[in-house]
Design a protein around this motif. Structure first.
Motif, PDB file in Angstrom:
ATOM      1  N   ASP A  40       0.810  -1.223   0.000  1.00  0.00           N
ATOM      2  CA  ASP A  40       0.000   0.000   0.000  1.00  0.00           C
ATOM      3  C   ASP A  40       0.841   1.271   0.000  1.00  0.00           C
ATOM      4  O   ASP A  40       0.489   2.274   0.617  1.00  0.00           O
ATOM      5  CB  ASP A  40      -1.007  -0.016   1.152  1.00  0.00           C
ATOM      6  CG  ASP A  40      -1.935  -1.221   1.058  1.00  0.00           C
ATOM      7  OD1 ASP A  40      -2.311  -1.589  -0.075  1.00  0.00           O
ATOM      8  OD2 ASP A  40      -2.258  -1.802   2.108  1.00  0.00           O
ATOM      9  N   VAL A  41       1.977   1.189  -0.665  1.00  0.00           N
ATOM     10  CA  VAL A  41       2.869   2.331  -0.869  1.00  0.00           C
ATOM     11  C   VAL A  41       3.384   2.237  -2.302  1.00  0.00           C
ATOM     12  O   VAL A  41       3.432   1.151  -2.880  1.00  0.00           O
ATOM     13  CB  VAL A  41       4.033   2.320   0.164  1.00  0.00           C
ATOM     14  CG1 VAL A  41       4.935   1.139  -0.045  1.00  0.00           C
ATOM     15  CG2 VAL A  41       4.826   3.598   0.134  1.00  0.00           C
ATOM     16  N   GLU A  42       3.716   3.356  -2.891  1.00  0.00           N
ATOM     17  CA  GLU A  42       4.273   3.359  -4.244  1.00  0.00           C
ATOM     18  C   GLU A  42       5.799   3.359  -4.130  1.00  0.00           C
ATOM     19  O   GLU A  42       6.379   4.254  -3.517  1.00  0.00           O
ATOM     20  CB  GLU A  42       3.788   4.588  -5.009  1.00  0.00           C
ATOM     21  CG  GLU A  42       4.282   4.648  -6.430  1.00  0.00           C
ATOM     22  CD  GLU A  42       3.779   5.867  -7.178  1.00  0.00           C
ATOM     23  OE1 GLU A  42       3.868   5.863  -8.410  1.00  0.00           O
ATOM     24  OE2 GLU A  42       3.309   6.835  -6.526  1.00  0.00           O
ATOM     25  N   TRP A  43       6.429   2.337  -4.692  1.00  0.00           N
ATOM     26  CA  TRP A  43       7.887   2.236  -4.687  1.00  0.00           C
ATOM     27  C   TRP A  43       8.394   2.776  -6.022  1.00  0.00           C
ATOM     28  O   TRP A  43       8.033   2.262  -7.080  1.00  0.00           O
ATOM     29  CB  TRP A  43       8.334   0.790  -4.472  1.00  0.00           C
ATOM     30  CG  TRP A  43       7.977   0.303  -3.114  1.00  0.00           C
ATOM     31  CD1 TRP A  43       6.963  -0.541  -2.771  1.00  0.00           C
ATOM     32  CD2 TRP A  43       8.613   0.675  -1.889  1.00  0.00           C
ATOM     33  NE1 TRP A  43       6.936  -0.729  -1.410  1.00  0.00           N
ATOM     34  CE2 TRP A  43       7.937   0.013  -0.843  1.00  0.00           C
ATOM     35  CE3 TRP A  43       9.686   1.503  -1.569  1.00  0.00           C
ATOM     36  CZ2 TRP A  43       8.320   0.148   0.496  1.00  0.00           C
ATOM     37  CZ3 TRP A  43      10.059   1.635  -0.247  1.00  0.00           C
ATOM     38  CH2 TRP A  43       9.371   0.966   0.763  1.00  0.00           C
ATOM     39  N   SER A  60       7.636   2.586 -11.302  1.00  0.00           N
ATOM     40  CA  SER A  60       6.792   2.623 -10.109  1.00  0.00           C
ATOM     41  C   SER A  60       6.123   1.266  -9.896  1.00  0.00           C
ATOM     42  O   SER A  60       5.556   0.696 -10.836  1.00  0.00           O
ATOM     43  CB  SER A  60       5.719   3.701 -10.295  1.00  0.00           C
ATOM     44  OG  SER A  60       4.686   3.564  -9.358  1.00  0.00           O
ATOM     45  N   TRP A  61       6.194   0.757  -8.670  1.00  0.00           N
ATOM     46  CA  TRP A  61       5.544  -0.500  -8.294  1.00  0.00           C
ATOM     47  C   TRP A  61       4.645  -0.243  -7.095  1.00  0.00           C
ATOM     48  O   TRP A  61       5.050   0.435  -6.154  1.00  0.00           O
ATOM     49  CB  TRP A  61       6.576  -1.543  -7.885  1.00  0.00           C
ATOM     50  CG  TRP A  61       7.494  -2.003  -8.967  1.00  0.00           C
ATOM     51  CD1 TRP A  61       8.583  -1.329  -9.461  1.00  0.00           C
ATOM     52  CD2 TRP A  61       7.431  -3.233  -9.674  1.00  0.00           C
ATOM     53  NE1 TRP A  61       9.198  -2.080 -10.430  1.00  0.00           N
ATOM     54  CE2 TRP A  61       8.513  -3.257 -10.584  1.00  0.00           C
ATOM     55  CE3 TRP A  61       6.571  -4.334  -9.620  1.00  0.00           C
ATOM     56  CZ2 TRP A  61       8.758  -4.322 -11.432  1.00  0.00           C
ATOM     57  CZ3 TRP A  61       6.815  -5.395 -10.474  1.00  0.00           C
ATOM     58  CH2 TRP A  61       7.889  -5.390 -11.367  1.00  0.00           C
ATOM     59  N   ILE A 146       3.876   7.799  -0.711  1.00  0.00           N
ATOM     60  CA  ILE A 146       2.543   7.418  -0.226  1.00  0.00           C
ATOM     61  C   ILE A 146       1.507   7.869  -1.255  1.00  0.00           C
ATOM     62  O   ILE A 146       1.439   9.049  -1.585  1.00  0.00           O
ATOM     63  CB  ILE A 146       2.235   8.059   1.146  1.00  0.00           C
ATOM     64  CG1 ILE A 146       3.332   7.725   2.163  1.00  0.00           C
ATOM     65  CG2 ILE A 146       0.856   7.633   1.659  1.00  0.00           C
ATOM     66  CD1 ILE A 146       3.521   6.255   2.422  1.00  0.00           C
ATOM     67  N   PRO A 147       0.711   6.900  -1.793  1.00  0.00           N
ATOM     68  CA  PRO A 147      -0.306   7.283  -2.782  1.00  0.00           C
ATOM     69  C   PRO A 147      -1.368   8.201  -2.180  1.00  0.00           C
ATOM     70  O   PRO A 147      -1.715   8.081  -1.014  1.00  0.00           O
ATOM     71  CB  PRO A 147      -0.934   5.954  -3.198  1.00  0.00           C
ATOM     72  CG  PRO A 147      -0.065   4.894  -2.661  1.00  0.00           C
ATOM     73  CD  PRO A 147       0.722   5.486  -1.546  1.00  0.00           C
ATOM     74  N   GLU A 148      -1.847   9.123  -3.007  1.00  0.00           N
ATOM     75  CA  GLU A 148      -2.882  10.056  -2.538  1.00  0.00           C
ATOM     76  C   GLU A 148      -4.255   9.528  -2.859  1.00  0.00           C
ATOM     77  O   GLU A 148      -4.508   8.803  -3.709  1.00  0.00           O
ATOM     78  CB  GLU A 148      -2.688  11.415  -3.210  1.00  0.00           C
ATOM     79  CG  GLU A 148      -1.383  12.061  -2.768  1.00  0.00           C
ATOM     80  CD  GLU A 148      -1.169  13.406  -3.430  1.00  0.00           C
ATOM     81  OE1 GLU A 148      -2.115  13.978  -3.992  1.00  0.00           O
ATOM     82  OE2 GLU A 148      -0.034  13.874  -3.362  1.00  0.00           O
TER      83      GLU A 148
END
Length: 148
Positions: A40-43, A60-61, A146-148
């Motif tokens: 639940d985070v964008e790497w 981006s993963w 952190i995705p918005e």
């Protein structure tokens, strides 16, 4: 013959189901910490493109806690052209210590370092336990967004 084949297929499926470690509520505290850091985070990582049309690529993963994920590659060239490709996949852990992730992309990640801010992996198309010195692998370092 048909009954034997059906029986062997059932045994094979049961054996395979025991080889993966899915997200569920029965994690130990250390395993849960790994899952919480990874999901639940964008790497993201960015790197220069060396081609006739130089540019920047953003890789981006996102690994979701439900076992789904996305990989997006966006390249912006000096000419202003933008190329973007998104791939959807499912993922799960393949090791009991939760340091190997398999994505049906297909690829494996051997997690070398994982914090809430940084992820360092070794990516390959072969299970890290089966890699030989001649097999291709690449080290990648990502930062968390952190995705918005």
């Amino acid at each position: 013959m048909f009954k034997t084949s059906k029986f062997l297929l059932c045994v094979f499926c049961i054996a395979l189901s025991g080889c993966s470690f899915h997200k569920d509520s029965s994690y130990e505290p250390e395993q849960n910490e790994i899952v919480n850091k990874l999901t639940d985070v964008e790497w993201v990582r960015e790197y220069d493109v060396t081609s006739p049309d130089n540019g920047i690529t953003r890789e981006s993963w996102i690994l979701n806690s439900d076992g789904s994920g996305t990989r997006t590659i966006e390249t912006t060239y000096e000419t202003g052209q933008l190329d973007s490709k998104t791939t959807y996949f499912m993922w799960f852990f393949t090791s009991p210590n939760y340091n190997v992730v398999y994505m049906n992309y297909p690829c494996y990640w051997l997690i070398k370092e994982l914090t809430y801010d940084d992820l360092h992996i070794q990516q390959s198309s072969i299970d890290p336990d089966r890699l030989t010195s001649g097999d291709y692998r690449v080290d990648k370092k990502f930062v968390a967004v952190i995705p918005e």
